[in-house]
Design a protein around this motif. Structure first.
Motif, short mmCIF file in Angstrom:
data_model
loop_
_atom_site.label_atom_id
_atom_site.label_comp_id
_atom_site.label_asym_id
_atom_site.label_seq_id
_atom_site.Cartn_x
_atom_site.Cartn_y
_atom_site.Cartn_z
N PHE B 13 0.65 -4.37 2.82
CA PHE B 13 1.98 -3.74 2.79
C PHE B 13 2.59 -3.82 1.41
N TYR B 14 3.42 -2.85 1.06
CA TYR B 14 4.34 -2.99 -0.06
C TYR B 14 5.73 -2.90 0.54
N ASP B 15 6.49 -3.97 0.43
CA ASP B 15 7.80 -4.00 1.08
C ASP B 15 7.69 -3.40 2.47
N HIS B 16 8.00 -2.09 2.60
CA HIS B 16 7.92 -1.52 3.95
C HIS B 16 6.86 -0.43 4.07
N VAL B 17 6.13 -0.16 2.96
CA VAL B 17 5.09 0.85 3.02
C VAL B 17 3.80 0.23 3.57
N TYR B 18 3.25 0.87 4.58
CA TYR B 18 2.03 0.38 5.22
C TYR B 18 0.87 1.04 4.49
N ALA B 19 0.28 0.34 3.50
CA ALA B 19 -0.67 1.00 2.59
C ALA B 19 -2.11 0.96 3.08
N LEU B 20 -2.54 -0.15 3.69
CA LEU B 20 -3.90 -0.22 4.27
C LEU B 20 -3.77 -0.63 5.73
N GLY B 37 -10.27 10.12 -1.90
CA GLY B 37 -9.11 10.38 -1.05
C GLY B 37 -7.94 10.86 -1.89
N ALA B 38 -6.98 11.45 -1.20
CA ALA B 38 -5.84 12.06 -1.89
C ALA B 38 -4.89 11.01 -2.45
N ASN B 39 -3.87 11.46 -3.15
CA ASN B 39 -2.84 10.56 -3.68
C ASN B 39 -2.22 9.76 -2.56
N ALA B 41 -3.57 7.53 -0.68
CA ALA B 41 -4.43 7.21 0.45
C ALA B 41 -4.66 5.72 0.59
N GLY B 42 -4.51 4.98 -0.51
CA GLY B 42 -4.71 3.53 -0.44
C GLY B 42 -5.90 3.03 -1.26
N LYS B 43 -6.45 3.91 -2.09
CA LYS B 43 -7.64 3.54 -2.87
C LYS B 43 -7.35 2.38 -3.83
N SER B 44 -6.29 2.55 -4.61
CA SER B 44 -5.96 1.48 -5.57
C SER B 44 -5.58 0.20 -4.85
N SER B 45 -4.96 0.35 -3.68
CA SER B 45 -4.56 -0.84 -2.94
C SER B 45 -5.77 -1.69 -2.57
N ILE B 46 -6.89 -1.02 -2.26
CA ILE B 46 -8.11 -1.77 -1.94
C ILE B 46 -8.53 -2.60 -3.15
N LEU B 47 -8.49 -1.99 -4.34
CA LEU B 47 -8.88 -2.72 -5.55
C LEU B 47 -7.90 -3.85 -5.84
N ARG B 48 -6.61 -3.59 -5.62
CA ARG B 48 -5.61 -4.64 -5.87
C ARG B 48 -5.82 -5.82 -4.92
N ALA B 49 -6.23 -5.51 -3.70
CA ALA B 49 -6.48 -6.58 -2.73
C ALA B 49 -7.69 -7.40 -3.17
N ASP B 162 -10.91 2.16 -11.45
CA ASP B 162 -9.88 2.95 -10.79
C ASP B 162 -9.60 4.23 -11.58
N GLU B 163 -10.11 5.33 -11.06
CA GLU B 163 -9.92 6.66 -11.65
C GLU B 163 -10.21 6.73 -13.14
N PRO B 164 -11.45 6.45 -13.51
CA PRO B 164 -11.80 6.53 -14.93
C PRO B 164 -11.71 7.94 -15.50
N1 LIG Z 1 4.12 -1.07 -5.97
C1 LIG Z 1 4.29 -0.32 -4.86
N2 LIG Z 1 5.45 -0.40 -4.17
C2 LIG Z 1 5.66 0.32 -3.06
N3 LIG Z 1 4.75 1.17 -2.55
C3 LIG Z 1 3.58 1.30 -3.19
C4 LIG Z 1 3.29 0.57 -4.38
N4 LIG Z 1 2.06 0.90 -4.80
C5 LIG Z 1 1.60 1.80 -3.91
N5 LIG Z 1 2.49 2.05 -2.94
C6 LIG Z 1 2.31 2.96 -1.80
O1 LIG Z 1 1.17 2.55 -1.08
C7 LIG Z 1 0.40 3.66 -0.68
C8 LIG Z 1 -1.01 3.53 -1.20
O2 LIG Z 1 -0.96 3.52 -2.61
P1 LIG Z 1 -2.25 3.43 -3.53
O3 LIG Z 1 -1.78 3.20 -4.91
O4 LIG Z 1 -3.20 2.47 -2.98
O5 LIG Z 1 -2.83 4.90 -3.40
P2 LIG Z 1 -4.03 5.61 -4.17
O6 LIG Z 1 -4.99 6.08 -3.13
O7 LIG Z 1 -4.56 4.75 -5.22
O8 LIG Z 1 -3.28 6.87 -4.78
P3 LIG Z 1 -3.45 7.59 -6.20
O9 LIG Z 1 -4.61 8.50 -6.09
O10 LIG Z 1 -2.17 8.33 -6.37
O11 LIG Z 1 -3.64 6.52 -7.23
C9 LIG Z 1 1.15 4.88 -1.19
O12 LIG Z 1 1.91 5.40 -0.14
C10 LIG Z 1 2.03 4.35 -2.27
O13 LIG Z 1 3.20 5.11 -2.38
#
Ligand SMILES: Nc1ncnc2c1ncn2[C@@H]1O[C@H](COP(=O)(O)OP(=O)(O)OP(=O)(O)O)[C@@H](O)[C@H]1O
Ligand SMILES: [Mg+2]
Lengths: 289, 240
Positions: B13-20, B37-39, B41-49, B162-164
């Protein structure tokens, strides 16, 4: 002319060291350390105690100031700033904390060292005299040279050591630095300790020339902030430039404006106001380089 | 080919956003796996985790048979995971040399570091030309090569990219793609590649996962996915 330059250089080197400490802490943690002047005063009193009270050599006093202030800096970061930063996202929180620490240190200094002006016996005697064109006591030359050597040492440390590189990286991109394996907490603590240590060292250096007293903390903090506003906050070169510029301005002011009374700082403030209106980010305003 | 990374039913989660929303992926030694996946989608969140930059809410992450989640980011680097973050994140006021040296921050053997540095400069000759230049003044493509080099300086076993290709001239995207293939082959490093350029990602990976709003919607061999009608429609349409 030579006299003004030499005085400016001597003062500027001390000022640059003070500003470097302040700007280091700011760039790493985004903290404005309002207690920087008190840390300087504390350093002066530690050297005074070691040299004048215990009768130990000056270099021991200087080392003691460095160690004591590094410890104080580390403790402030570890137990105060770190917890506040974790709990509060608002910048005012750390500002209030820093101001609180300034008052606290003032109280501690008053309690431990008293309110009297203190000094140490001259560490070297004699006066350098170049045809009456340039007159400077040897102790000033020594202290000035030590300060310049430390400025150079600090630059080399930041530029070439692994720790220095890590601190620059942390200041430029916190997240990327973490991804390189830099432990943010640990290096914030090292940076804070180092910044406080620099303030303490200058206190130790200057107690041999001008002495030290409780009232010097606040004004020193103000000067330190002036310097990093002139040079640009968070930049090594800016702190050094700001330090030397303020040193030179004071030196010029004290020589040329003395006839008109105590107007040096009035002139400096007025100049700075105009300067900041034109260039608010300072001479080299950008993150660390 | 043993399993290297197991990302099991992770919620973030990010605050209230359910990312994965309970994402499971895995990666074997020597593999290149793509996440598309599209903007958002949660791709970067996987790497951050994986890198510990974000704490996960539930699920678990294992790397080389050891539990990874809960470990500090600095220690995760020491376990052999290096990441090239989204948007490159160079140290702009440091030289290319210092940027690369920062990559080796967790290593101490000077001679060994010098060897890695040498191999990276051989792989990316442009970095050699720009060696003492401030990284902030490099072109986007040069910066991308530099941050890939910087990550390799850690001698990782797993490289997260992440998106080279983001913000890079199309001609250079080819170079980057080739470099990724060469790196995974020469350095025996496994790669987890996040890309919006799905065609490129599928063409250089062994397997791929397609994500949509925080969940895996499709996964399989990249070759097969490239011919999958759903993938074609959702991710390859329009691109040539
Ligand atoms: N720091 C943050 N604070 C709040 N919400 C966030 C934050 N980072 C990401 N999100 C939200 O979490 C969800 C997943 O984000 P993520 O960055 O993982 O997507 P992504 O697949 O990498 O997208 P992109 O292709 O745009 O990089 C999105 O809805 C995004 O708005
Ligand atoms: Mg992303």
């Amino acid at each position: 002319m030579e006299q003004i330059l030499a005085n400016g250089l001597y003062l500027g080197a001390q000022y640059a060291l003070i500003a470097l400490g302040l700007t280091l802490i700011f760039s790493l943690m985004n903290v404005l350390n309002f207690a920087h002047g008190q840390m300087y005063v504390m350093g002066g009193f530690v050297t005074y105690t070691v040299v004048a009270q215990f009768g130990l050599p000056f270099i021991v006093g200087l080392l003691a100031s460095a160690v004591v202030l590094a410890v104080i800096g580390a403790v402030c970061e570890r137990f105060l700033f770190r917890t506040v930063i974790k709990r509060s996202k608002r910048e005012e929180s750390t500002m209030l904390l820093a101001a609180g620490i300034a008052f606290f240190l003032d109280a501690v200094i008053l309690l431990v060292f008293g309110e009297k002006q203190r000094g140490v016996p001259k560490i070297v005697d004699g006066v350098f005299n170049w045809d009456m064109r340039l007159i400077m006591p040897y102790d000033r030359i020594l202290i000035g040279a030590l300060a310049i050597a430390m400025v150079v040492g600090f630059i080399l440390f930041m530029q070439y050591s692994r720790t220095g590189r890590a601190m620059r990286a942390l200041a430029q991109d916190r997240m990327a630095a973490q991804l390189m394996g830099v432990d943010v907490d640990r290096y914030s603590m090292i940076g804070f300790a180092l910044g406080a240590m620099l303030a303490g060292i200058v206190g130790g250096l200057l107690v041999t020339i001008t002495g030290i007293n409780l009232g010097m903390g606040g004004p020193t903090s103000v000067k330190a902030f002036l310097m990093i506003m002139i040079g640009g906050a968070g930049v090594i070169s800016g702190a050094i430039a700001g330090g030397f510029i303020l040193g030179m301005m004071e030196s010029i002011g004290l020589t040329l404006l003395a006839a008109y009374g105590d107007v040096t700082y009035l002139a400096i403030f007025a100049t700075l106001l105009v300067f900041l209106a034109i260039r608010p980010q300072g001479l080299m305003g950008k993150p660390w380089g | 080919m043993g399993q290297m990374l197991n990302f099991d039913n992770v919620e973030l989660f990010y605050d209230h956003v359910y990312a994965l929303k309970g994402v499971s992926i895995d990666l074997n030694e020597g593999e290149t796996v793509a996440l598309i996946g599209a903007n958002g989608a949660g791709k970067s969140s996987i790497l951050r985790a994986i890198t510990g930059l974000r704490k996960i809410k539930s699920g678990r992450i294992d790397f080389m048979g050891e539990r990874l989640d809960g470990t500090a980011p600095a220690d995760i680097v020491r376990k052999g995971i290096a990441m090239v973050p989204e948007g490159r994140r160079v140290f702009p006021f440091m030289s290319v040399k210092d940027n690369l040296l920062m990559g080796a921050f967790t290593r101490s053997d000077k001679a060994d570091i010098a060897r890695t540095l040498d191999s990276i400069l051989t792989r990316f000759p442009r970095l050699k030309e720009r060696y003492n230049q401030q990284a902030g003044t490099l072109s986007g493509g040069e910066q991308q090569m530099m941050v890939i080099g910087r990550a390799l300086m850690a001698k990782p076993r797993l490289l997260l990219l992440d998106e080279p290709s983001l913000g890079i001239a199309p001609k250079l995207v080819q170079d980057i793609a080739r470099a990724i293939v060469a790196i995974s082959r020469d350095e025996k490093v496994s790669v987890l590649l996040v890309e919006q350029n799905s065609r490129m990602a599928l063409s250089i990976s062994n397997r791929a996962y397609a994500l949509s709003t925080g969940s895996v919607v499709l996964s399989g061999e990249s070759k097969a996915l490239m011919n999958d009608d759903r993938i074609k429609a959702a991710y390859l349409g329009g691109e040539v």
